[in-house]
Design an enzyme around this catalytic site. Structure first.
Site, PDB file in Angstrom:
ATOM      1  N   GLY A  50       0.872  -1.185   0.000  1.00 59.82           N
ATOM      2  CA  GLY A  50       0.000   0.000   0.000  1.00 59.82           C
ATOM      3  C   GLY A  50       0.901   1.224   0.000  1.00 59.82           C
ATOM      4  CD  GLN A 187      -2.932  -6.782  -3.986  1.00 61.07           C
ATOM      5  OE1 GLN A 187      -3.587  -7.432  -4.802  1.00 61.07           O
ATOM      6  NE2 GLN A 187      -1.740  -6.312  -4.291  1.00 61.07           N
ATOM      7  CG  ASP A 228       0.163   2.518  -5.994  1.00 61.04           C
ATOM      8  OD1 ASP A 228      -0.964   2.073  -6.289  1.00 61.04           O
ATOM      9  OD2 ASP A 228       0.844   2.098  -5.047  1.00 61.04           O
TER      10      ASP A 228
HETATM   11  O1  MRU Z   1       0.794  -3.632  -4.865  1.00 61.80           O
HETATM   12  P1  MRU Z   1       0.043  -2.986  -3.744  1.00 61.80           P
HETATM   13  O2  MRU Z   1      -0.863  -3.911  -3.021  1.00 61.80           O
HETATM   14  O3  MRU Z   1       0.966  -2.213  -2.821  1.00 61.80           O
HETATM   15  O4  MRU Z   1      -0.857  -1.907  -4.494  1.00 61.80           O
HETATM   16  C1  MRU Z   1      -1.659  -1.055  -3.742  1.00 61.80           C
HETATM   17  C2  MRU Z   1      -2.517  -0.154  -4.522  1.00 61.80           C
HETATM   18  O5  MRU Z   1      -2.487  -0.110  -5.731  1.00 61.80           O
HETATM   19  C3  MRU Z   1      -3.356   0.805  -3.733  1.00 61.80           C
HETATM   20  O6  MRU Z   1      -4.534   1.106  -4.407  1.00 61.80           O
HETATM   21  C4  MRU Z   1      -2.558   2.090  -3.502  1.00 61.80           C
HETATM   22  O7  MRU Z   1      -1.273   1.801  -3.049  1.00 61.80           O
HETATM   23  C5  MRU Z   1      -3.229   2.987  -2.532  1.00 61.80           C
HETATM   24  S1  MRU Z   1      -3.181   2.369  -0.855  1.00 61.80           S
HETATM   25  C6  MRU Z   1      -3.913   3.556   0.107  1.00 61.80           C
END
Ligand code: MRU
Length: 342
Positions: A50, A187, A228
């Protein structure tokens, strides 16, 4: 350092512990993250994940290392290693830039600890403000669709998109949340389903490919996702599958909102094409693994394409719900994301 407790980060006995997000929801397992190697391993394996949480965990580890007496140059080197742990979420780089500045202070050990704490406190407050702004956009009786995991597991606070869903639920406006399972690492199916259950927000889990027919049936009132990285033209990188949802929402005339703190904004990235997209291991697509077990279904020699994120063009986004305010497409066109926010 002072003890700290968030949903997925704990500072206890001068050690950093992370809640293993690969083991959830079957198992609630806390893992020590005492060294840069350990934390980088956890980040690569998405045991800690995240956008905001990655940046916070790296900052807290550096503060601990400084407190333990690691020489200045070694802390700086550790910072460089952590900075490269995942390439897409810019919160990591933004947080570590602030820690780097603290390292220039005369009393740098104390300054780094203070800054890491400040980042955590700020993130909590940012989540609350995003939730307030976002909930105001949710109409009573809404059926909202979300992707990946953007909750307390991914931040120090109540989350970004999930924070909005929670605040709107507290205001009695959420009829139901549709949760995309979010292939390949699930996720949504593993983490968001678990978090919404804990928060007692009514949800139904769907495979990613089901969103289109739900929209066609008029069963989705808005889509809420996190981010991100937000580029200077408003393009947004987020978990793979976000772009498809945005295209679908546009076709079905459903509002598509991105909720994120200003620490996710990168004015140095002109547009989505400049955002580095992490490519991940083939095994994530040829099968699944987790605390529920392991399974492979693809042929041994299957070639795989596995980008962890995609880019949603600004033109498909109805609103960027930030801690400062809700940014409109008109403001984006006028260049609001070309300058620093916050
Ligand atoms: O690969 P991840 O699980 O870290 O990806 C997370 C996401 O794409 C979330 O939508 C993003 O980081 C926002 S978390 C508040």
């Amino acid at each position: 350092m002072r003890p700290l407790n968030t949903t997925s980060l704990t500072l206890r006995d001068n050690r950093l512990w992370i809640l293993d997000q690969q083991a959830l929801p079957q198992e609630k397992r806390w893992l020590a993250s005492d060294s840069v190697e350990q934390l980088v391993g956890h980040i690569h394996a998405l045991r800690v994940r995240g956008a905001p949480l990655i940046g916070l965990s790296a900052s807290l580890l550096l503060a601990l290392l400084a407190e333990r007496g690691l020489p200045h140059d070694d802390v700086l080197q550790a910072l460089g290693t952590l900075r490269a742990a995942r390439p897409t979420a810019v919160n990591l780089m933004n947080n570590l830039d602030r820690i780097k500045l603290a390292l220039t202070q005369p009393d740098w050990r104390a300054a780094v600890a203070e800054e890491a704490w400040r980042l955590v406190e700020e993130d909590r407050a940012l989540c609350d403000r995003i939730a307030d702004h976002g909930a105001a956009l949710v109409a009573p009786g809404s059926r909202l669709l979300t992707h990946c995991n953007t909750g307390g597991l991914a931040t120090a606070g109540i989350g970004t998109a999930i924070g909005v869903l929670l605040r709107a639920h507290q205001q009695g406006k959420v009829a139901q949340v549709w949760v995309d399972e979010t292939r390949p690492l699930l996720q949504g199916g593993r983490l968001t389903a678990w978090e919404l259950g804990e928060l007692q927000i009514p949800y139904r889990l769907i495979c990613d490919s089901m969103a289109a027919s739900l929209m066609a049936q008029g069963q989705v009132d808005a889509v809420w996702v996190g981010a991100d990285r937000i580029a200077a033209n408003g393009d947004v990188a987020n978990k793979i599958g976000t772009y498809s949802l945005a295209v679908l929402a546009h076709y079905h005339r459903i509002p598509f909102y991105v909720a994120a703190p200003h620490t996710t904004h990168d004015p140095a990235c002109a547009d989505g094409a400049a955002i580095p997209i992490e490519q991940r291991a083939a095994e994530e697509v040829t099968g699944v693994s987790g605390s529920f077990g392991q399974c492979r279904w693809a042929p041994d020699d299957a070639e795989v394409y596995n980008p962890a994120f995609d880019v949603t063009p600004a033109a498909l986004i109805s609103g960027w719900v930030l801690d400062s305010s809700v940014i409109t497409p008109q403001q984006v066109e006028a260049g609001i994301f070309r300058r620093t926010l916050g």
